[in-house]
Design an enzyme around this catalytic site. Structure first.
Site, PDB file in Angstrom:
ATOM      1  N   LYS A 160     -48.915 -64.182 -43.494  1.00 42.42           N
ATOM      2  CA  LYS A 160     -49.866 -63.338 -44.217  1.00 42.42           C
ATOM      3  C   LYS A 160     -49.760 -61.923 -43.634  1.00 42.42           C
ATOM      4  O   LYS A 160     -49.591 -61.754 -42.429  1.00 42.42           O
ATOM      5  CB  LYS A 160     -51.289 -63.881 -44.030  1.00 42.42           C
ATOM      6  CG  LYS A 160     -52.403 -63.006 -44.586  1.00 42.42           C
ATOM      7  CD  LYS A 160     -52.422 -62.994 -46.092  1.00 42.42           C
ATOM      8  CE  LYS A 160     -53.443 -62.002 -46.639  1.00 42.42           C
ATOM      9  NZ  LYS A 160     -53.313 -61.829 -48.094  1.00 42.42           N
ATOM     10  N   CYS A 213     -50.073 -53.612 -51.320  1.00 40.17           N
ATOM     11  CA  CYS A 213     -51.265 -54.413 -51.633  1.00 40.17           C
ATOM     12  C   CYS A 213     -52.195 -53.601 -52.526  1.00 40.17           C
ATOM     13  O   CYS A 213     -52.617 -52.507 -52.140  1.00 40.17           O
ATOM     14  CB  CYS A 213     -51.989 -54.832 -50.360  1.00 40.17           C
ATOM     15  SG  CYS A 213     -53.487 -55.768 -50.745  1.00 40.17           S
TER      16      CYS A 213
END
Ligand code: SIN
Length: 314
Positions: A48, A133
């Site tokens: 992650k 992101c």
């Protein structure tokens, strides 16, 4: 069945027994989840995306499955940089070089700080700088600001001399590909990973007349089948423009062996699976490997190199 075909690949001098792995974001936040990927048929795993400090991420509901994919606005929930560095170091010490550490600072300074720490560490594997992101409130996707990409890479490569890849948002206009490729080609990048989710889509439940995720008024990144043509276009457009030394990870819309086949035809060296990995879990890598092997066997291909990047045009 046969299975005399090979799904092995290489990226930046690192060997992968299988070209598939998870995409940063889905089922890869904890050591338990990462270990499950590492013992599956996947060729490796990516963590992650880390920030320096642990993050809770956005409020729930923040992810929802859709008929053809998903919408999410997770907001980078993660255990923090040290947690993931510790994990990839342990993998490296165990002889596993097929682990990628993803970082996604919420500012250029934070990214540079994490790269300094990685440079100073004994970790010698692949690091992925996530500049894409779409879900951190108030923060732009750096990948859409080409001057900022240039700035962060100039600063990064002034001291970072290990293998560094970059995760990018999807681009849609051919002039965008020309411009961002010109920036990327100035640097000794290990690879480009295309694409992150298509940012800031809006999915509505007509029954309730409301959005279906809570953060950002319902806006979120779209993944899954919806994004496959865009992902293929980005992989193809980059392979046609990037220096051959820069590898490509194809991400977006993969849920079958045929999807992987198409990504490789466009030029992907490795592929990552996000949305479809969520509900199916690590078993997905074995299923898709089987499907891809069957396709390659039927077509008479024994290795990925025989068709990688060889997409025909009319
Ligand atoms: C998220 O945590 O919001 C998803 C990860 C990403 O888009 O990079």
């Amino acid at each position: 069945m046969q299975t005399k075909v090979s799904l092995q690949s290489e990226l930046a001098g690192i060997h992968f027994d299988n070209l598939m792995m998870n995409a940063a974001g889905v089922r890869c936040s904890s050591v338990v989840d990462l270990n499950k990927i590492m013992v599956s048929s996947a060729g490796g795993a990516i963590t992650k995306s880390a920030t320096i400090e642990p993050r809770e991420g956005n409020e729930s509901p923040r992810m929802q499955g859709l008929p053809l994919g998903s919408i999410n606005s997770m907001g980078l929930p993660n255990h923090g940089f040290d947690y993931y560095l510790d994990y990839v170091m342990k993998q490296q010490e165990a002889g596993n070089n097929n682990i990628i550490m993803s970082i996604a600072g919420t500012s250029i300074d934070e990214n540079i700080e994490m790269l300094h720490r990685l440079q100073a560490s004994d970790f010698d594997g692949l690091v992925e700088l996530n500049l894409s992101c779409p879900n951190v409130k108030g923060k732009p996707q750096v990948g859409y600001d080409f001057d900022a990409v240039d700035q962060v890479l100039t600063e990064a490569f002034s001291f970072y001399n290990k293998r560094l890849g970059i995760k990018l948002p999807p681009y849609f206009d051919l002039t965008q590909f020309d411009q961002i490729a010109a920036v990327l080609n100035k640097f000794p990048l290990a690879y480009v990973n295309s694409i992150n989710s298509i940012g800031n889509g809006l999915v509505i439940d007509p029954e309730t007349e409301a959005v279906i995720i809570k953060p950002k008024g319902g806006f979120g990144g779209i993944g899954g089948e919806y994004v496959k043509p865009t992902a293929l276009a980005n992989v193809r457009a980059f392979r046609l423009r990037l220096n051959p030394e820069i590898g490509i990870i194809g991400t977006g819309g993969i849920k079958s062996g045929m999807d992987v086949f198409e990504h490789v035809l466009c030029g992907a060296d490795l592929v990552q699976i996000g949305t479809a990995f969520g509900p199916e879990g690590p078993a997905i890598f074995e299923r898709i490997s089987r499907e891809l092997e069957e396709i390659m066997d039927q077509k008479g291909y024994k290795s990925l190199d025989e068709f990688r990047g060889k997409l025909k045009t009319l």
